[in-house]
Write an enzyme that holds these catalytic residues in place. Sequence first.
Site, short mmCIF file in Angstrom:
data_model
loop_
_atom_site.label_atom_id
_atom_site.label_comp_id
_atom_site.label_asym_id
_atom_site.label_seq_id
_atom_site.Cartn_x
_atom_site.Cartn_y
_atom_site.Cartn_z
CG HIS A 55 -2.08 -0.94 1.19
ND1 HIS A 55 -2.99 -1.01 2.07
CD2 HIS A 55 -2.15 -2.22 0.43
CE1 HIS A 55 -3.92 -2.22 1.90
NE2 HIS A 55 -3.26 -2.76 0.77
CD GLU A 57 -1.66 4.74 3.29
OE1 GLU A 57 -2.76 5.41 2.98
OE2 GLU A 57 -1.67 3.82 2.55
CB CYS A 85 -6.41 0.09 5.28
SG CYS A 85 -4.73 -0.49 5.18
CB CYS A 88 -1.76 1.91 5.81
SG CYS A 88 -1.56 1.10 4.55
#
Length: 157
Positions: A55, A57, A85, A88
């Site tokens: 992801h 991040e 999310c 993250c």
Amino acid sequence: MVTGDETHLRQAISLAERAGDGGNRPFGAVIVTAEGATIAEGGNEANSTGVVTAHAELVAITAAIEAGHGAELAGATIHASGEPCPMCSAAVVWAGIPRIVFAAAEPEFTAVIGGHPRFTLRCAEVVAAGDAAVTVSGPHLGDEALAPFRRHAAAGR
């Protein structure tokens, strides 16, 4: 928001556009020191690499550490194109980043691009469950924040 946040959120949105153009879901993240210097950025790479944890991040946090900026994370802000999310959000806490600023809220971008599996646990809830002092600010930039998600959905990705 504080001075510079809008600029860094727009940078994260630009990274999200690039991620979407690369066949990934459109998410981007920028890490900025307390002094305002960008030390790392990342776009979602989960689809293009097959690494489900890639992801935006996490890509940015990893890039900061690999570039020798780990100590600077303690005073940094992570700017994300979309609300982080739970994975993250927890990673930001573990990395010692004390501030999260995001553009699009999870319920809003999920309504546009869908997503399964999906968690209803929000970023601020994950952060509040920890014992670290982390500030969460968002959503910001309104329709501008949702633009990458709308383009992604319109492209049928």
